[in-house]
Design an enzyme around this catalytic site. Structure first.
Site, mmCIF file in Angstrom:
data_model
loop_
_atom_site.group_PDB
_atom_site.id
_atom_site.type_symbol
_atom_site.label_atom_id
_atom_site.label_comp_id
_atom_site.label_asym_id
_atom_site.label_seq_id
_atom_site.Cartn_x
_atom_site.Cartn_y
_atom_site.Cartn_z
ATOM 1 N N ASP A 123 0.945 4.218 -2.926
ATOM 2 C CA ASP A 123 0.472 5.557 -2.576
ATOM 3 C C ASP A 123 1.566 6.609 -2.797
ATOM 4 O O ASP A 123 1.274 7.720 -3.242
ATOM 5 C CB ASP A 123 -0.025 5.581 -1.119
ATOM 6 N N GLU A 179 0.822 -1.214 0.000
ATOM 7 C CA GLU A 179 0.000 0.000 0.000
ATOM 8 C C GLU A 179 0.860 1.271 0.000
ATOM 9 O O GLU A 179 0.629 2.175 -0.798
ATOM 10 C CB GLU A 179 -0.927 -0.021 1.225
ATOM 11 N N GLY A 237 -23.894 10.026 -16.741
ATOM 12 C CA GLY A 237 -24.030 10.850 -15.538
ATOM 13 C C GLY A 237 -23.460 10.122 -14.330
ATOM 14 O O GLY A 237 -22.762 9.111 -14.464
ATOM 15 N N ASP A 271 -17.086 11.221 -18.264
ATOM 16 C CA ASP A 271 -18.070 10.259 -17.766
ATOM 17 C C ASP A 271 -17.707 8.846 -18.240
ATOM 18 O O ASP A 271 -17.326 8.656 -19.396
ATOM 19 C CB ASP A 271 -19.452 10.662 -18.316
ATOM 20 N N VAL A 272 -17.826 7.878 -17.331
ATOM 21 C CA VAL A 272 -17.625 6.464 -17.677
ATOM 22 C C VAL A 272 -18.997 5.801 -17.613
ATOM 23 O O VAL A 272 -19.679 5.888 -16.583
ATOM 24 C CB VAL A 272 -16.627 5.799 -16.698
ATOM 25 N N SER A 327 -7.022 1.746 -4.252
ATOM 26 C CA SER A 327 -5.768 2.233 -3.657
ATOM 27 C C SER A 327 -4.926 2.971 -4.670
ATOM 28 O O SER A 327 -4.171 3.867 -4.306
ATOM 29 C CB SER A 327 -4.926 1.050 -3.176
#
Ligand code: NAG
Ligand code: NAG
Ligand code: NAG
Length: 561
Positions: free
Chosen positions: A288, A284, A540, A519-520, A477
């Site tokens: 990050d 992680e 939307g 938009d996906v 993540s």
């Protein structure tokens, strides 16, 4: 001697007056949550720590201030408060503080402010003292999954004369685990050979250059600002051994961002944390840091590593308190940890969310991974969907996951509707349009009047360097630091244009900021009946990919710069 007697007298009178007031049940749960077993009574002399949240002076006023500084149409847009100004809104009224202190002080080992404004007190006391103060009976419980022990009770009471001054006492009835890493984080077997990595198409190996291409994100900053910075949350408590490795970041930048090779990050250590460099941690911290330093070229980045073993509510509050006490806090802060909303009691979740409201008032963009369990946090055969916190807090920006090509929502992208927080005004039209489009589907499995999440989305699968090797990894993540980097570089362009940074993003994103998101509309999340039982991505806003993925040029255009 005489002095001692004189001083003891008022305390005795006080205790008497409190004793003569009746105890009123303040919070209770009907049963121990599943997965916990009672072991018996703890020793009466065992020390425990409790957090008393006192009523705040003017939290409804602060909510109005946040609207005023965060809605682009407002005349005071971008005119953030200082932490000291925020403290005036949340500090307890003087009579509340003295009522609580007079009751608590004679009966505990120590009492200290936990939050900078003093609205949350951190109290150390014995089990016996706590049982007396709160008229309850503690037991030691063990969590079967990990053997962790907690001293908790099923209810507690407050004196009728004090109750009106206290919001809640934590964690007497809260069986809250620490913050959790999103569950996916699958490590894929795909490993590109060394000489193919630079040239491989983005379909095969997603690396910073692909993120830059797809979202139009520039290489580096132009403003030269050192106060526009990104904070990155890490935890390295006993259950979450996370570190960010400096050598791996150097290898990653050499390999994938040679134009900013040599860039690094600073580290802030809280509660005895250590950023070990021996490759003993999980992945992680690597994701990050590599997808902030490696995407937000030249934006100063700080890894805020917390060594606390506390429950999630206390851990999230730790970071809030740290941010509130910084002279120049990061302008953008990304967290790739999350909990099921019911891991926290509603009162503790509300306290934490009011903390995010305070950070919104001082102009920090708080960005969270939505989670990697689809609509149900990977539960199957469930009868209700499972919302995730902090994403359900209306004062944070929640990031779901998508693929690039073709743009498709990621099946494990967590999303849905809060059972604790009502829908905020900035998104009500968008969430209700989505809910109208699905009609009765899933009715009864979610709260149609709740805050909807995620707000936005970004790429969920990327390559990182870990222990010197390149490996592919997936999860929201990855999406949260990528979105944070996008915002930090937009902030850089705003600063260069002489404008304030974005602060709390959502009122912008659900309004004119839609022009800065693509938009996906394809894909579905997993739900209670497996990979087909979740939410559909749609035109939307939708609870899989939110409003969509970053579009840098579109966002600059929407902001008029
Ligand atoms: C609470 O804050 C609001 C917004 O700043 C302000 O208008 C109001 O007067 C405040 N109320 C009190 C009681 O201080
Ligand atoms: C409080 O919890 C105790 C068990 O610890 C239980 O016996 C009691 O009935 C509870 N009281 C209320 C009012 O819920
Ligand atoms: C960004 O960096 C890459 C790699 O160093 C370089 O090829 C490209 O021209 C740069 N783009 C801009 C806009 O400076």
């Amino acid at each position: 001697m005489t002095m001692g007697l004189l001083r003891a007298l008022p305390l005795m009178l006080l205790t008497k007056s409190v004793l003569s007031s009746t105890m009123v049940l303040h919070e209770s749960i009907s049963h121990v949550p599943s997965g916990f077993k009672a072991l018996g009574s703890p020793s009466p002399t065992q020390e425990i720590e409790l957090f008393i949240a006192i009523v705040q002076s003017n939290i409804t006023g602060l909510a109005k201030v946040v609207d005023a500084v965060s809605f682009p149409s407002s005349p005071s847009y971008g005119q953030y408060l200082s932490s000291a100004e925020v403290a005036e809104y949340v500090k307890p009224p003087a009579e509340s503080l003295s009522a609580v202190m007079d009751w608590v002080t004679p009966n505990v080992a120590s009492v200290k402010p936990f939050s900078p404004a003093g609205d949350i007190l951190r109290v150390s006391l014995t089990v016996e003292q706590a049982e007396g103060l709160f008229n309850t009976k503690f037991s030691t419980y063990t969590q079967s999954a990990n053997g962790q022990e907690m001293i908790r009770a099923l209810n507690y009471s407050l004196p009728s004369t004090v109750q009106q001054h206290i919001l809640h006492v934590h964690p007497i009835i809260a069986f809250t685990p620490p913050p959790q890493r999103p569950s996916q984080n699958t490590v894929y077997k795909r490993k590109a050979t060394l000489n193919r990595r630079q040239l491989a198409p983005c379909e095969d190996i997603v690396r910073p250059v692909c993120i830059q291409q797809f979202y139009g994100i520039p290489n580096t900053t132009i403003s030269g600002s050192l106060t526009n910075s990104i904070g990155v949350q890490g935890y390295n408590s006993a259950s979450l051994g996370e570190y960010a490795n400096e050598d791996d970041l150097a290898t990653f930048l050499n390999e994938f961002r040679p134009d900013i090779a040599g860039n690094t990050f600073s580290v802030t250590l809280l509660n005895g944390a250590q950023n070990l460099q021996d490759n003993s941690g999980g992945l992680e911290g690597q994701i990050d840091i590599q997808y902030t330093v490696g995407v937000a070229g030249n934006v100063p980045t700080t890894y805020v590593l917390d060594g606390t073993n506390s429950d999630a509510a206390t851990s999230y509050m730790d970071t809030i308190n740290w941010l509130l006490s910084q002279e120049d806090p990061p302008t953008v802060f990304t967290t790739s940890y999350a909990n099921e909303e019911t891991d926290l009691t509603q009162s503790a979740a509300t306290s934490v969310c009011n903390g995010y409201m305070q950070l919104a008032a001082i102009g920090i963009s708080m960005i969270f991974a939505s989670g990697d369990g689809g609509a149900s946090d990977n539960q199957q055969g469930c009868t209700s969907f499972v919302p995730m916190f902090p994403s359900t807090c209306p004062y944070v920006t929640s990031v779901g996951g998508t693929f690039f090509q073709p743009p498709t929502a990621f099946v494990s992208s967590a999303g849905g509707f809060s059972n604790y927080f009502p829908v905020p005004s900035y998104q009500a039209a968008d969430t209700s349009a989505y809910l109208e489009s699905i009609g009765d589907e899933y009715s009864g499995m979610y709260n149609p009047n709740g805050r909807g999440f995620p707000d936005v989305a970004a790429e969920w699968e990327v390559f990182i360097v870990n222990a010197g090797g390149v490996t592919s990894i997936g999860g929201t993540s990855c999406a949260s630091p990528i979105f944070a980097s996008f915002i930090a570089l937009v902030n850089d362009r705003l600063i260069a244009a002489g404008k304030p940074v974005l602060g709390f993003l959502n009122p912008l994103l659900y309004g004119t900021g839609k022009g800065g998101l693509d938009d996906v509309t394809v894909g579905q999340s997993s739900g209670c009946s497996g990979s087909t039982g979740g939410w559909n991505s749609a035109a939307g806003w939708d609870p899989v990919s939110g409003l969509g993925t970053p579009d840098f040029a579109g966002m600059l255009n929407a902001l008029g710069i």
